[in-house]
Write a protein that holds these residues in place. Structure first.
Motif, PDB file in Angstrom:
ATOM      1  N   ALA A   1       0.822  -1.208   0.000  1.00 43.56           N
ATOM      2  CA  ALA A   1       0.000   0.000   0.000  1.00 43.56           C
ATOM      3  C   ALA A   1       0.858   1.261   0.000  1.00 43.56           C
ATOM      4  O   ALA A   1       0.582   2.226  -0.725  1.00 43.56           O
ATOM      5  CB  ALA A   1      -0.937  -0.010   1.205  1.00 43.56           C
ATOM      6  N   ILE A   2       1.926   1.275   0.805  1.00 44.87           N
ATOM      7  CA  ILE A   2       2.807   2.440   0.850  1.00 44.87           C
ATOM      8  C   ILE A   2       3.516   2.626  -0.485  1.00 44.87           C
ATOM      9  O   ILE A   2       3.739   3.765  -0.934  1.00 44.87           O
ATOM     10  CB  ILE A   2       3.816   2.306   2.005  1.00 44.87           C
ATOM     11  CG1 ILE A   2       3.085   2.321   3.348  1.00 44.87           C
ATOM     12  CG2 ILE A   2       4.842   3.441   1.960  1.00 44.87           C
ATOM     13  CD1 ILE A   2       3.993   2.099   4.540  1.00 44.87           C
ATOM     14  N   SER A   3       3.862   1.532  -1.160  1.00 45.75           N
ATOM     15  CA  SER A   3       4.487   1.658  -2.478  1.00 45.75           C
ATOM     16  C   SER A   3       3.543   2.345  -3.456  1.00 45.75           C
ATOM     17  O   SER A   3       3.970   3.126  -4.315  1.00 45.75           O
ATOM     18  CB  SER A   3       4.892   0.272  -3.000  1.00 45.75           C
ATOM     19  OG  SER A   3       3.747  -0.501  -3.339  1.00 45.75           O
ATOM     20  N   GLY A   4       2.235   2.065  -3.336  1.00 48.31           N
ATOM     21  CA  GLY A   4       1.265   2.757  -4.169  1.00 48.31           C
ATOM     22  C   GLY A   4       1.209   4.237  -3.866  1.00 48.31           C
ATOM     23  O   GLY A   4       1.109   5.075  -4.783  1.00 48.31           O
ATOM     24  N   TYR A   5       1.286   4.587  -2.588  1.00 47.00           N
ATOM     25  CA  TYR A   5       1.296   6.011  -2.215  1.00 47.00           C
ATOM     26  C   TYR A   5       2.539   6.699  -2.768  1.00 47.00           C
ATOM     27  O   TYR A   5       2.466   7.830  -3.254  1.00 47.00           O
ATOM     28  CB  TYR A   5       1.253   6.134  -0.691  1.00 47.00           C
ATOM     29  CG  TYR A   5       1.188   7.569  -0.200  1.00 47.00           C
ATOM     30  CD1 TYR A   5      -0.034   8.202  -0.011  1.00 47.00           C
ATOM     31  CD2 TYR A   5       2.346   8.295   0.078  1.00 47.00           C
ATOM     32  CE1 TYR A   5      -0.100   9.507   0.436  1.00 47.00           C
ATOM     33  CE2 TYR A   5       2.292   9.602   0.514  1.00 47.00           C
ATOM     34  CZ  TYR A   5       1.056  10.207   0.696  1.00 47.00           C
ATOM     35  OH  TYR A   5       1.005  11.508   1.123  1.00 47.00           O
ATOM     36  N   ILE A   6       3.683   6.030  -2.694  1.00 46.18           N
ATOM     37  CA  ILE A   6       4.922   6.605  -3.217  1.00 46.18           C
ATOM     38  C   ILE A   6       4.798   6.869  -4.711  1.00 46.18           C
ATOM     39  O   ILE A   6       5.225   7.911  -5.218  1.00 46.18           O
ATOM     40  CB  ILE A   6       6.110   5.675  -2.910  1.00 46.18           C
ATOM     41  CG1 ILE A   6       6.351   5.592  -1.404  1.00 46.18           C
ATOM     42  CG2 ILE A   6       7.375   6.167  -3.618  1.00 46.18           C
ATOM     43  CD1 ILE A   6       7.378   4.544  -1.001  1.00 46.18           C
ATOM     44  N   ALA A   7       4.200   5.923  -5.448  1.00 42.28           N
ATOM     45  CA  ALA A   7       4.010   6.127  -6.884  1.00 42.28           C
ATOM     46  C   ALA A   7       3.099   7.314  -7.155  1.00 42.28           C
ATOM     47  O   ALA A   7       3.303   8.077  -8.119  1.00 42.28           O
ATOM     48  CB  ALA A   7       3.437   4.856  -7.516  1.00 42.28           C
TER      49      ALA A   7
END
Length: 540
Positions: free
Chosen positions: A468-474
């Motif tokens: 989920a955090i990787s999606g926010y970073i993107a």
């Protein structure tokens, strides 16, 4: 049959040491609590009388009295977790304010967060059983804040010359207040029950938002903008009217359709996790059906927002899952493909605008070169003027919070790119701090997820949060992430759950871990005899 308290026995009802039969005086509050309560009441009463009209002053004092009377129900860990999460998920930020005349707009999330912080501080001071809990991500947050402070100190003269000191200080204070959401939830998460309660509530709140976003998409009626009809709230601004390809886009409880789409995207990993490990429904098949439906509803809310940023976020989360858990990624793809085909058939214009537009590269690039410097509509067009400003202050930027993009005092153009905005405001040093703040937590969670000491359910939750955090970073490369509070607060919730996993989640017994390691390292009987090869391992 009643049993009298033995001398020195520990009362199981409230955990207090009581000697002999309980005298009536034992139920009286301690002197410290009386003094603390009297001080709070005096401060509130004095402030209300001096700052508010008589009617509002009476209402404020009455509210405090009601809170005191209902304190056993309000000031519980469960009530504070649900209350703060509900305001974040269901009350649009920068849309409502509490009707109290103050130098700033007292938005609902500020009031609730303030109450939670005060309750936590008082509990830390007065209750020995309440203790500070390790936050795990303190040093990445500290590095991020230090880079912001350094940028402010270096640029203080320039900010003063432009009369932007107040704006910059306000931006720093706002960032500290936003990060306080992480610390508040971290202190509230005292057990696995609290963690499951939080992620379950946030996921279902996202489902509710998605449902009403779909209604908004077709009826152009946003139910979250009529909360003032039922709650003591003043509407600060009406809803926007944003469309793409001639189709209206939903806002839901977010500040913008992009923010709505990103928020719902990063809740999908939690819904998938709960399909396996939620406490309800008890039957595994029913549980998968229920949370499968919840995931489809979240996807429907994303479609209602009509955001191409959501496609990028979903793609990045899928790739991360594919790298670290291919089996789950394959199952997700198999289940998502029919949903995509259904969306293409039911809402072809929306599907074409969101997904198929990526296949027309020339048109996609051309769309990002329109309206340079206006409303964030041309991300690529804004790169050249933005980099020209960066070259003037490459290392420390112009000062955090110095760029005003909306309102009468606007002095900068909207970028729709938090990474570029950070580069302009805090320079290369600030970008380094941002990278540490966003990248270190998922890396730590991934290490935890594949450590043999972790329980399987906790390892899977850590992986879900990292995804989920990787999606926010993107997403931060496609919108001004720190300006949209709901998604930032959801990030803080994810970090708080991740911090609990890293610091307080139970570990597997040493014997069990040794057995798991032995199953990987020791050769099988077939290997020893040379008759074949057996591959055995334990996957965490």
């Amino acid at each position: 049959m009643s049993v009298a308290h033995a001398p020195g026995a520990l009362d199981a009802r409230d955990g207090e040491q009581r000697l002999g039969p309980t005298p009536p005086a034992a139920d009286r509050p301690s002197r410290r609590r009386v003094i603390a309560a009297a001080t709070v009441l005096a401060v509130v009463s004095l402030a209300a009388v001096l700052l508010l009209p008589p009617l509002m002053a009476a209402a404020a004092i009455g509210l405090v009295a009601a809170i005191v009377l209902l304190r056993r129900f309000i000031f519980t860990w469960t009530a504070m977790i649900i209350g703060l999460a509900a305001v974040i998920m269901l009350v649009p930020a920068r849309r409502y304010a509490i009707p109290i005349p103050l130098p700033f707009q007292l938005e609902p999330y500020r009031l609730v967060l303030g109450i939670v912080i005060v309750a936590l501080v008082v509990s830390l001071i007065l209750k020995p059983e309440v203790r500070w809990r390790p936050v795990a991500f303190g040093w990445p947050i500290g590095i991020f804040l230090v880079t912001i402070a350094v940028s402010f100190v270096v640029n203080v003269t320039g900010l003063a010359n432009q009369a932007l000191i107040g704006t910059a200080v306000g931006g720093i204070v706002q960032m500290l207040f936003m990060l306080a959401v992480f610390y508040a939830f971290r202190l509230l998460l005292r057990s696995e029950r609290d963690v499951m309660l939080l992620i379950t509530f946030v996921t279902w709140a996202g489902v509710v938002v998605s449902f009403f976003a779909l209604i908004e998409r077709f009826s152009r009626f946003n139910v979250f903008l009529v909360l003032g009809n039922f709650l003591p709230l003043t509407l600060l601004r009406e809803g926007g009217d944003v469309s793409r390809a001639g189709v209206a886009r939903a806002f839901g409880s977010a500040q913008h359709p992009i923010a709505l789409a990103v928020a719902l995207c990063i809740l999908i990993p939690l819904a998938i996790y709960l399909a396996k490990y939620a406490a309800w429904p008890l039957n595994e098949i029913n549980r998968k059906i229920v949370y499968g439906g919840a995931t489809v509803m979240l996807f429907g809310g994303i479609m209602a927002a009509i955001s191409r940023t959501a496609v990028v976020v979903l793609a990045v989360m899928f790739l991360v899952t594919l790298v670290f858990h291919p089996k789950v990624a394959g199952a997700i793809f198999a289940l998502a493909l029919p949903v995509l085909l259904l969306a293409a058939a039911v809402v072809p214009k929306v599907f074409e605008s969101m997904v198929l537009s990526f296949l027309d590269v020339d048109s996609l690039v051309a769309s990002q070169y329109t309206s340079a410097g206006m409303g964030g509509a041309g991300r690529l067009a804004d790169l050249e003027p933005a980099m020209a400003e960066v070259q003037q202050h490459p290392f420390f930027g112009s000062g955090f919070g110095s760029r005003i993009v909306i309102g009468d005092e606007a002095n900068a153009f909207i970028l729709d790119n938090q990474f570029l905005g950070t580069l302009m405001e805090t320079g290369a040093l600030g970008v380094l701090g941002l990278a540490v703040f966003l990248l270190v937590p998922p890396i730590m969670l991934l290490r935890f997820a594949f450590a043999q000491a972790a329980e399987r359910r906790h390892a899977v939750l850590a992986l879900a949060i990292a995804v989920a955090i990787s999606g926010y970073i993107a997403a931060i490369f496609f919108y001004d992430a720190f300006g949209f509070f709901q998604t930032f607060f959801i990030l803080c919730i994810l970090l708080a759950v991740g911090a609990w996993l890293l610091t307080e989640a139970p570990r597997r017994p040493v014997v069990e871990r040794a057995a798991a390691a032995a199953s990987v390292d020791e050769p099988s009987a077939d290997e020893a005899s040379g008759t074949g090869v057996a591959l055995e391992g334990a996957t965490r």
